[in-house]
Design a protein around this motif. Sequence first.
Motif, PDB file in Angstrom:
ATOM      1  N   ASP A 194       0.825  -1.206   0.000  1.00 43.12           N
ATOM      2  CA  ASP A 194       0.000   0.000   0.000  1.00 43.12           C
ATOM      3  C   ASP A 194       0.865   1.265   0.000  1.00 43.12           C
ATOM      4  O   ASP A 194       1.943   1.296   0.585  1.00 43.12           O
ATOM      5  N   GLY A 195       0.341   2.292  -0.630  1.00 40.51           N
ATOM      6  CA  GLY A 195       0.900   3.633  -0.528  1.00 40.51           C
ATOM      7  C   GLY A 195       2.381   3.744  -0.809  1.00 40.51           C
ATOM      8  O   GLY A 195       2.894   3.268  -1.833  1.00 40.51           O
ATOM      9  N   ASP A 196       3.083   4.381   0.136  1.00 41.97           N
ATOM     10  CA  ASP A 196       4.512   4.624  -0.028  1.00 41.97           C
ATOM     11  C   ASP A 196       5.318   3.325  -0.107  1.00 41.97           C
ATOM     12  O   ASP A 196       6.343   3.267  -0.799  1.00 41.97           O
ATOM     13  N   ASP A 197       4.856   2.282   0.593  1.00 41.08           N
ATOM     14  CA  ASP A 197       5.566   1.002   0.545  1.00 41.08           C
ATOM     15  C   ASP A 197       5.576   0.439  -0.872  1.00 41.08           C
ATOM     16  O   ASP A 197       6.592  -0.101  -1.327  1.00 41.08           O
ATOM     17  N   ALA A 198       4.463   0.553  -1.569  1.00 45.37           N
ATOM     18  CA  ALA A 198       4.383   0.059  -2.942  1.00 45.37           C
ATOM     19  C   ALA A 198       5.345   0.823  -3.843  1.00 45.37           C
ATOM     20  O   ALA A 198       6.069   0.220  -4.659  1.00 45.37           O
ATOM     21  N   THR A 199       5.378   2.131  -3.705  1.00 43.80           N
ATOM     22  CA  THR A 199       6.278   2.954  -4.526  1.00 43.80           C
ATOM     23  C   THR A 199       7.739   2.627  -4.224  1.00 43.80           C
ATOM     24  O   THR A 199       8.559   2.489  -5.134  1.00 43.80           O
ATOM     25  N   THR A 200       8.054   2.496  -2.924  1.00 43.61           N
ATOM     26  CA  THR A 200       9.419   2.170  -2.516  1.00 43.61           C
ATOM     27  C   THR A 200       9.848   0.822  -3.070  1.00 43.61           C
ATOM     28  O   THR A 200      10.959   0.672  -3.598  1.00 43.61           O
ATOM     29  N   PHE A 201       8.963  -0.186  -2.958  1.00 43.02           N
ATOM     30  CA  PHE A 201       9.286  -1.518  -3.460  1.00 43.02           C
ATOM     31  C   PHE A 201       9.532  -1.477  -4.966  1.00 43.02           C
ATOM     32  O   PHE A 201      10.495  -2.084  -5.468  1.00 43.02           O
ATOM     33  N   LEU A 202       8.687  -0.792  -5.695  1.00 44.13           N
ATOM     34  CA  LEU A 202       8.815  -0.721  -7.148  1.00 44.13           C
ATOM     35  C   LEU A 202      10.143  -0.085  -7.557  1.00 44.13           C
ATOM     36  O   LEU A 202      10.876  -0.635  -8.386  1.00 44.13           O
ATOM     37  N   TYR A 203      10.458   1.059  -6.962  1.00 36.28           N
ATOM     38  CA  TYR A 203      11.697   1.751  -7.328  1.00 36.28           C
ATOM     39  C   TYR A 203      12.926   0.922  -6.947  1.00 36.28           C
ATOM     40  O   TYR A 203      13.877   0.800  -7.731  1.00 36.28           O
ATOM     41  N   ALA A 204      12.923   0.363  -5.736  1.00 34.96           N
ATOM     42  CA  ALA A 204      14.077  -0.419  -5.287  1.00 34.96           C
ATOM     43  C   ALA A 204      14.277  -1.645  -6.172  1.00 34.96           C
ATOM     44  O   ALA A 204      15.415  -2.017  -6.495  1.00 34.96           O
ATOM     45  N   SER A 205      13.184  -2.297  -6.582  1.00 32.79           N
ATOM     46  CA  SER A 205      13.286  -3.468  -7.457  1.00 32.79           C
ATOM     47  C   SER A 205      13.852  -3.092  -8.821  1.00 32.79           C
ATOM     48  O   SER A 205      14.705  -3.804  -9.368  1.00 32.79           O
ATOM     49  N   VAL A 206      13.380  -1.983  -9.363  1.00 31.02           N
ATOM     50  CA  VAL A 206      13.893  -1.524 -10.661  1.00 31.02           C
ATOM     51  C   VAL A 206      15.377  -1.198 -10.564  1.00 31.02           C
ATOM     52  O   VAL A 206      16.167  -1.541 -11.456  1.00 31.02           O
ATOM     53  N   TYR A 207      15.787  -0.568  -9.457  1.00 29.29           N
ATOM     54  CA  TYR A 207      17.212  -0.282  -9.265  1.00 29.29           C
ATOM     55  C   TYR A 207      18.021  -1.583  -9.164  1.00 29.29           C
ATOM     56  O   TYR A 207      19.138  -1.671  -9.672  1.00 29.29           O
ATOM     57  N   GLY A 208      17.455  -2.599  -8.492  1.00 30.86           N
ATOM     58  CA  GLY A 208      18.134  -3.885  -8.415  1.00 30.86           C
ATOM     59  C   GLY A 208      18.300  -4.517  -9.780  1.00 30.86           C
ATOM     60  O   GLY A 208      19.369  -5.065 -10.110  1.00 30.86           O
ATOM     61  N   LEU A 209      17.256  -4.438 -10.605  1.00 30.50           N
ATOM     62  CA  LEU A 209      17.316  -4.975 -11.965  1.00 30.50           C
ATOM     63  C   LEU A 209      18.330  -4.214 -12.813  1.00 30.50           C
ATOM     64  O   LEU A 209      19.146  -4.819 -13.525  1.00 30.50           O
ATOM     65  N   LEU A 210      18.284  -2.890 -12.739  1.00 30.25           N
ATOM     66  CA  LEU A 210      19.231  -2.081 -13.512  1.00 30.25           C
ATOM     67  C   LEU A 210      20.667  -2.323 -13.067  1.00 30.25           C
ATOM     68  O   LEU A 210      21.585  -2.333 -13.891  1.00 30.25           O
ATOM     69  N   THR A 211      20.871  -2.520 -11.755  1.00 28.37           N
ATOM     70  CA  THR A 211      22.213  -2.806 -11.256  1.00 28.37           C
ATOM     71  C   THR A 211      22.733  -4.104 -11.833  1.00 28.37           C
ATOM     72  O   THR A 211      23.900  -4.192 -12.261  1.00 28.37           O
ATOM     73  N   PHE A 212      21.893  -5.146 -11.863  1.00 27.27           N
ATOM     74  CA  PHE A 212      22.310  -6.423 -12.448  1.00 27.27           C
ATOM     75  C   PHE A 212      22.703  -6.242 -13.912  1.00 27.27           C
ATOM     76  O   PHE A 212      23.761  -6.712 -14.348  1.00 27.27           O
ATOM     77  N   LEU A 213      21.854  -5.564 -14.674  1.00 24.87           N
ATOM     78  CA  LEU A 213      22.134  -5.380 -16.099  1.00 24.87           C
ATOM     79  C   LEU A 213      23.394  -4.537 -16.308  1.00 24.87           C
ATOM     80  O   LEU A 213      24.201  -4.822 -17.194  1.00 24.87           O
ATOM     81  N   LEU A 214      23.555  -3.501 -15.490  1.00 22.23           N
ATOM     82  CA  LEU A 214      24.736  -2.649 -15.601  1.00 22.23           C
ATOM     83  C   LEU A 214      26.002  -3.427 -15.293  1.00 22.23           C
ATOM     84  O   LEU A 214      27.015  -3.298 -15.996  1.00 22.23           O
ATOM     85  N   VAL A 215      25.957  -4.251 -14.238  1.00 22.00           N
ATOM     86  CA  VAL A 215      27.129  -5.052 -13.875  1.00 22.00           C
ATOM     87  C   VAL A 215      27.455  -6.050 -14.982  1.00 22.00           C
ATOM     88  O   VAL A 215      28.626  -6.287 -15.297  1.00 22.00           O
TER      89      VAL A 215
END
Length: 365
Positions: A194-215
């Motif tokens: 819900d709310g801010d938790d959903a936004t935080t989870f989405l952004y953090a997951s995308v950053y994790g995915l981008l980090t993997f691809l970047l590495v």
Amino acid sequence: MTSSSSKSMLGYFGWAFIVTIAGLILGGVLGWNMTGTFGGLATAFFICLVLAVLEISLSFDNAIVNANKLKEMTPVWQHRFLTWGIVIAVFGMRIVFPLAIVAIAAHINPWEALKLAAAEPEQYAAIMHDAHLPIAAFGGTFLMMVGLTYFFNHEKDVHWIAFIEKAMAHFATVKGIEIAFVLILVLIFTSLLDGDDATTFLYASVYGLLTFLLVEVLSGFLDASQKSMSAAARGGLGAFLYLEILDASFSFDGVIGAFALTQNLFIIAIGLGIGAMYVRSMTIMLVEKGTLAHYRYLEHGAFYAILILSGIMYVQTLIHIPEVITGLGGAALIGISLWSSIRYNKRNGAEHGPADEEPRDRAEA
């Protein structure tokens, strides 16, 4: 790093034993200084021991994955990973990382975060606990990509759980299927928050995915550059960076979970640092003894454990799952894969060496 099949167990774990003794003594001293009682000394000593066991149980798969990548690195970079890497693992992930999280979350500088850890451990632990959701989302996404990339490989022809792995190898011809799978899971879990938790989870997951691809891109670029300079320079800086980020992702859960046992940053660093030394020792032993070549399903068990861990990290954003379940689950999978490998070797009446290994995955961890 010189191969030595006759090297004794003490030879591999000698430094880990020394660090264990020194760390437990130091933990006891900290307990005495904090409480002035033998009870406090014994409690700190015991917590350091439990944290070390927790770290080891959570990191069996880490050691196997490290060995899998490390055996392809040059001796120079192997040595750097096993020396510089341990410094980064112990001091970086167990001390600097928690301080950085608290400094960012509380909008204070690292020195203030260190003073907060020493003077107000309850507040420090509360801030770390509040930061668990983005850390779990980031680390879970990175580890899930590592595990899926191993199985979604059309060249992979050695299968442990055949009906799953053959299907994944077949669909690996669909470009980007791992990314699509992870993004679907991210959207599902985002919808459950819900709310801010959903936004935080989405952004953090995308950053994790981008980090993997970047590495992945950076690893290929750096190692290709080294190859152009020297044909022997295989598996250098790029592989080193990959392993360090992989180590960090494995460490997230242990660092956060440690605060359930104690709120003292320094005791946590000692306990988890002891465990990290054993992980490095296991990694060296696996590489030098060629264990992964002999036990053909051991890697499979490790990568299944990675997928389970990544799933648990996602679920932990919704409900609490005790760290003992995470550790025992991974250890059980690796134990079963080892047993399956031994059965395979007995059935075939031969020890299998490097020639029997499956083709390496395109983004092997």
